[in-house]
Write a protein that holds these residues in place. Structure first.
Motif, PDB file in Angstrom:
ATOM      1  N   GLY A  98     -76.655  52.830  37.683  1.00 37.27           N
ATOM      2  CA  GLY A  98     -77.541  52.022  36.845  1.00 37.27           C
ATOM      3  C   GLY A  98     -78.743  52.799  36.354  1.00 37.27           C
ATOM      4  N   LEU A  99     -79.317  53.607  37.227  1.00 40.14           N
ATOM      5  CA  LEU A  99     -80.466  54.428  36.825  1.00 40.14           C
ATOM      6  C   LEU A  99     -80.063  55.448  35.764  1.00 40.14           C
ATOM      7  CD1 LEU A  99     -82.130  55.063  40.297  1.00 40.14           C
ATOM      8  CD2 LEU A  99     -83.004  53.604  38.465  1.00 40.14           C
ATOM      9  N   LEU A 100     -78.901  56.050  35.943  1.00 44.18           N
ATOM     10  CA  LEU A 100     -78.424  57.022  34.949  1.00 44.18           C
ATOM     11  C   LEU A 100     -78.158  56.335  33.607  1.00 44.18           C
ATOM     12  CD1 LEU A 100     -76.083  59.238  37.145  1.00 44.18           C
ATOM     13  CD2 LEU A 100     -78.292  59.878  36.134  1.00 44.18           C
ATOM     14  N   HIS A 101     -77.588  55.134  33.669  1.00 41.78           N
ATOM     15  CA  HIS A 101     -77.355  54.411  32.419  1.00 41.78           C
ATOM     16  C   HIS A 101     -78.687  54.104  31.731  1.00 41.78           C
ATOM     17  CE1 HIS A 101     -75.727  51.739  29.425  1.00 41.78           C
ATOM     18  NE2 HIS A 101     -76.712  50.912  29.727  1.00 41.78           N
ATOM     19  N   ALA A 102     -79.645  53.613  32.504  1.00 37.86           N
ATOM     20  CA  ALA A 102     -80.949  53.284  31.921  1.00 37.86           C
ATOM     21  C   ALA A 102     -81.606  54.529  31.329  1.00 37.86           C
ATOM     22  CB  ALA A 102     -81.855  52.647  32.977  1.00 37.86           C
ATOM     23  N   ALA A 103     -81.455  55.660  31.985  1.00 37.45           N
ATOM     24  CA  ALA A 103     -82.059  56.897  31.487  1.00 37.45           C
ATOM     25  C   ALA A 103     -81.394  57.361  30.195  1.00 37.45           C
ATOM     26  CB  ALA A 103     -81.958  57.999  32.541  1.00 37.45           C
ATOM     27  N   PHE A 111     -84.145  46.079  27.252  1.00 36.11           N
ATOM     28  CA  PHE A 111     -83.901  44.651  27.322  1.00 36.11           C
ATOM     29  C   PHE A 111     -82.983  44.157  26.205  1.00 36.11           C
ATOM     30  CE2 PHE A 111     -87.752  45.405  29.741  1.00 36.11           C
ATOM     31  CZ  PHE A 111     -87.392  44.822  30.939  1.00 36.11           C
ATOM     32  N   GLU A 112     -82.516  45.056  25.366  1.00 36.21           N
ATOM     33  CA  GLU A 112     -81.501  44.755  24.361  1.00 36.21           C
ATOM     34  C   GLU A 112     -80.129  45.262  24.801  1.00 36.21           C
ATOM     35  OE1 GLU A 112     -82.847  46.495  20.702  1.00 36.21           O
ATOM     36  OE2 GLU A 112     -84.699  45.339  20.712  1.00 36.21           O
ATOM     37  N   CYS A 113     -80.065  45.938  25.911  1.00 33.00           N
ATOM     38  CA  CYS A 113     -78.817  46.539  26.408  1.00 33.00           C
ATOM     39  C   CYS A 113     -78.129  45.555  27.363  1.00 33.00           C
ATOM     40  CB  CYS A 113     -79.123  47.844  27.130  1.00 33.00           C
ATOM     41  SG  CYS A 113     -77.694  48.554  27.965  1.00 33.00           S
ATOM     42  N   PRO A 114     -76.924  45.074  27.019  1.00 33.86           N
ATOM     43  CA  PRO A 114     -76.220  44.121  27.888  1.00 33.86           C
ATOM     44  C   PRO A 114     -75.966  44.664  29.298  1.00 33.86           C
ATOM     45  CG  PRO A 114     -75.120  44.303  25.759  1.00 33.86           C
ATOM     46  CD  PRO A 114     -76.183  45.353  25.794  1.00 33.86           C
ATOM     47  N   LYS A 115     -75.613  45.924  29.404  1.00 29.55           N
ATOM     48  CA  LYS A 115     -75.343  46.492  30.726  1.00 29.55           C
ATOM     49  C   LYS A 115     -76.622  46.520  31.561  1.00 29.55           C
ATOM     50  CE  LYS A 115     -73.152  50.286  33.163  1.00 29.55           C
ATOM     51  NZ  LYS A 115     -72.343  51.486  33.072  1.00 29.55           N
ATOM     52  N   PHE A 116     -77.741  46.900  30.971  1.00 34.91           N
ATOM     53  CA  PHE A 116     -79.008  46.934  31.685  1.00 34.91           C
ATOM     54  C   PHE A 116     -79.388  45.528  32.140  1.00 34.91           C
ATOM     55  CE2 PHE A 116     -83.688  46.993  31.913  1.00 34.91           C
ATOM     56  CZ  PHE A 116     -83.847  48.010  32.848  1.00 34.91           C
ATOM     57  N   LEU A 119     -77.431  44.655  35.144  1.00 37.84           N
ATOM     58  CA  LEU A 119     -77.968  45.354  36.307  1.00 37.84           C
ATOM     59  C   LEU A 119     -79.208  44.644  36.854  1.00 37.84           C
ATOM     60  CD1 LEU A 119     -77.631  49.047  35.071  1.00 37.84           C
ATOM     61  CD2 LEU A 119     -76.339  47.980  36.926  1.00 37.84           C
ATOM     62  N   LEU A 120     -80.050  44.142  35.958  1.00 37.84           N
ATOM     63  CA  LEU A 120     -81.243  43.416  36.400  1.00 37.84           C
ATOM     64  C   LEU A 120     -80.867  42.150  37.154  1.00 37.84           C
ATOM     65  CD1 LEU A 120     -83.678  43.690  33.353  1.00 37.84           C
ATOM     66  CD2 LEU A 120     -83.722  44.967  35.499  1.00 37.84           C
ATOM     67  N   LYS A 121     -79.838  41.451  36.681  1.00 38.31           N
ATOM     68  CA  LYS A 121     -79.397  40.230  37.370  1.00 38.31           C
ATOM     69  C   LYS A 121     -78.898  40.548  38.769  1.00 38.31           C
ATOM     70  CE  LYS A 121     -78.141  37.429  33.412  1.00 38.31           C
ATOM     71  NZ  LYS A 121     -77.060  36.773  32.679  1.00 38.31           N
TER      72      LYS A 121
END
Length: 140
Positions: A98-103, A111-116, A119-121
């Motif tokens: 998740g951190l790598l994806h966010a980076a 907050f426009e990224c569905p995957k992110f 991950l927050l949920k």
């Protein structure tokens, strides 16, 4: 070996060795003058203690594996600890991903990224590692 030599070889301070002896984890074989003496088997016990601590066992759990006759390693406890480590590894791998994806995410805002957002949920449903939700100061 005297306590200073065991401390040097093991990398543990003498105070820790004395504490381990007090808890029944190791035994001195006697004294020469004021210095505790230990046999070489003590180094093996210290290795087992270190391995157990790294795996997350408490000193009390480790102490149950030692008796006057030697070691009696609780295989069921080790299996349960291994399962816990597997769960932790999976959780940490998911966090890393998740951190790598966010980076690396190309969205204008995370907050426009569905995957992110997924991950927050997931993160919101689990307490942070090492936190029980209790206030440490007053125990509530």
């Amino acid at each position: 070996m005297d306590i200073a030599e065991v401390a040097r070889i093991s990398g543990l301070p003498a105070s820790t060795l004395r504490y381990y002896e007090e808890k029944g984890l190791i035994r001195s074989s006697g004294r020469i003058g004021l210095r505790r003496q230990f046999d070489t088997a003590t180094l093996q016990r210290l290795g087992l203690i270190a391995m157990g601590r790294r795996a997350g066992l408490t000193l009390d759990q480790i102490a149950t594996m030692f008796s006057a006759e030697g070691t009696n390693i609780d295989r069921d406890l080790l299996r349960e600890k291994a399962r816990e480590l597997d769960r932790t590894i999976r959780e940490l791998a998911a966090m890393r991903d998740g951190l790598l994806h966010a980076a690396d995410c190309n969205a204008a805002s995370h907050f426009e990224c569905p995957k992110f957002l997924r991950l927050l949920k997931v993160a919101a449903r689990k307490p942070a590692a090492g936190r029980s939700g209790k206030n440490v100061k007053n125990g509530s």
